[in-house]
Enzyme design. Sequence first.
Site, PDB file in Angstrom:
ATOM      1  N   CYS A   1       0.852  -1.186   0.000  1.00 56.65           N
ATOM      2  CA  CYS A   1       0.000   0.000   0.000  1.00 56.65           C
ATOM      3  C   CYS A   1       0.888   1.236   0.000  1.00 56.65           C
ATOM      4  O   CYS A   1       2.089   1.150   0.192  1.00 56.65           O
ATOM      5  CB  CYS A   1      -0.922   0.003   1.217  1.00 56.65           C
TER       6      CYS A   1
ATOM      7  N   CYS B   1      -4.299   5.955   0.488  1.00 53.73           N
ATOM      8  CA  CYS B   1      -3.729   4.730  -0.068  1.00 53.73           C
ATOM      9  C   CYS B   1      -3.296   4.900  -1.522  1.00 53.73           C
ATOM     10  O   CYS B   1      -2.704   4.005  -2.120  1.00 53.73           O
ATOM     11  CB  CYS B   1      -4.726   3.579   0.048  1.00 53.73           C
TER      12      CYS B   1
ATOM     13  N   LYS C   1     -12.779  -5.104   1.044  1.00 55.45           N
ATOM     14  CA  LYS C   1     -12.313  -4.283   2.154  1.00 55.45           C
ATOM     15  C   LYS C   1     -13.265  -3.121   2.328  1.00 55.45           C
ATOM     16  O   LYS C   1     -13.384  -2.265   1.457  1.00 55.45           O
ATOM     17  CB  LYS C   1     -10.896  -3.790   1.877  1.00 55.45           C
TER      18      LYS C   1
ATOM     19  N   GLU D   1     -16.787  -7.212  -6.758  1.00 59.61           N
ATOM     20  CA  GLU D   1     -15.366  -6.825  -6.642  1.00 59.61           C
ATOM     21  C   GLU D   1     -14.479  -8.067  -6.593  1.00 59.61           C
ATOM     22  O   GLU D   1     -13.415  -8.111  -7.199  1.00 59.61           O
ATOM     23  CB  GLU D   1     -15.144  -6.021  -5.354  1.00 59.61           C
TER      24      GLU D   1
ATOM     25  N   LYS E   1     -12.422  -8.139   5.024  1.00 60.47           N
ATOM     26  CA  LYS E   1     -11.941  -7.262   6.084  1.00 60.47           C
ATOM     27  C   LYS E   1     -12.884  -6.097   6.307  1.00 60.47           C
ATOM     28  O   LYS E   1     -13.300  -5.500   5.317  1.00 60.47           O
ATOM     29  CB  LYS E   1     -10.560  -6.750   5.649  1.00 60.47           C
TER      30      LYS E   1
HETATM   31  C1  PBG Z   1      -4.342   0.212   4.544  1.00 60.16           C
HETATM   32  C2  PBG Z   1      -4.578  -0.791   5.599  1.00 60.16           C
HETATM   33  C3  PBG Z   1      -5.433  -0.654   6.683  1.00 60.16           C
HETATM   34  C4  PBG Z   1      -5.370  -1.814   7.443  1.00 60.16           C
HETATM   35  C5  PBG Z   1      -4.464  -2.648   6.821  1.00 60.16           C
HETATM   36  N1  PBG Z   1      -3.998  -2.017   5.675  1.00 60.16           N
HETATM   37  C6  PBG Z   1      -6.270   0.431   7.171  1.00 60.16           C
HETATM   38  C7  PBG Z   1      -6.855   1.476   6.425  1.00 60.16           C
HETATM   39  O1  PBG Z   1      -7.505   1.272   5.400  1.00 60.16           O
HETATM   40  O2  PBG Z   1      -6.683   2.571   6.923  1.00 60.16           O
HETATM   41  C8  PBG Z   1      -6.157  -2.016   8.702  1.00 60.16           C
HETATM   42  C9  PBG Z   1      -5.811  -3.147   9.564  1.00 60.16           C
HETATM   43  C10 PBG Z   1      -6.359  -3.057  10.926  1.00 60.16           C
HETATM   44  O3  PBG Z   1      -7.194  -2.208  11.289  1.00 60.16           O
HETATM   45  O4  PBG Z   1      -5.954  -3.909  11.735  1.00 60.16           O
HETATM   46  N2  PBG Z   1      -3.199   0.073   3.853  1.00 60.16           N
END
Ligand code: PBG
Length: 327
Positions: free
Chosen positions: A120, A130, A199, A237, A252
């Site tokens: 990311c 991101c 996500k 998606e 997630k």
């Molecule tokens: C973004 C990313 C996030 C998480 C993992 N990768 C958070 C976001 O979208 O801000 C969240 C993981 C967690 O809350 O444990 N690269």
Amino acid sequence: MLDLLRRPRRLRSSETLRQLVREVTIEPWQCIYPMFVSEKVTGPTPIVSMPNVFQYDVEHLVAEAKTAYSDGIRAILVFGIPAVKDDAASGAYSQEGIVQRAIRRLKHEVSDLIIIADVCLCEYMEHGHCGVVQRSGDRYEIVNDPSVELIARAAVSLAEAGADIVAPSDMMDGRVSVIRRQLDLRGFQTVPVMSYAAKFCSAFYGPFREAAESSPHFGDRRSYQMDPANASEALREIALDLEEGADLLIVKPGLPYLDILWRVKDRFKMPTAVYNVSGEYAMLKAAAQNGWIDEKNAVLELMTSFRRAGADLIITYWAREIAKWIG
Ligand code: PBG
């Protein structure tokens, strides 16, 4: 009549019997341990909103990963916090980037541990989004294609450093196919893409953003993360990510999205992971620290619910503790 009604209880009369008919179990190797490596710390540094989770320097990361491996953990998910952030997110794809350096050491010292590299840009750019931000006046836009280009570069660089799996968590459109193509072109045909395919835009990521120092400085992630109200969209998606070449899927957050997890596993029959995110961790930890809930039993019940809902793998900050509890 009474006898017939009582019949189900016969299967619960002893622990051995209960074990014999148990439908899902939790094994240490099903738990993926997320870890934070930072260029700015010199020793394990606690994350206030996530008790017992730390930012590590490379040395301590390796030591913690070794112990996790000996406890039965077989895979970790690595996030990096660079010393310097810039508009090109250069820390994300430099061979001297913090995660690249950590991976090389990990591969050298704990070679059998599977390293999943989160891909990311949010940790590497000042604004915390991101993807790449384009501004005009006081309006801004996260531009998709330039972001995908950098994300694919980061994925290749992480594979070059030795990552076993790359996991794009940015949610830009089309990134899985570009990553796949770039990996193949550079000889990484065997590196799987684990896609954060569903996500959702969630309040439960709050504590993670403290851990990864990646809170957006303005706006939110609603233009690229999914609306919690949309299940069918999540399935669409995922179908796209699979067409683009995703090998493993992530749903997630976990707890508020068990229905999505169930549908994803049921429909696509792919290796599916659930991400038990930071906010889910923080709320239960807080209750446990207050003596309001029995942590071990609550956590194991939670993990059982993920497995029952269809998760093959569980990404959880409790991974090490679970491995110790279930030994
Ligand atoms: C973004 C990313 C996030 C998480 C993992 N990768 C958070 C976001 O979208 O801000 C969240 C993981 C967690 O809350 O444990 N690269």
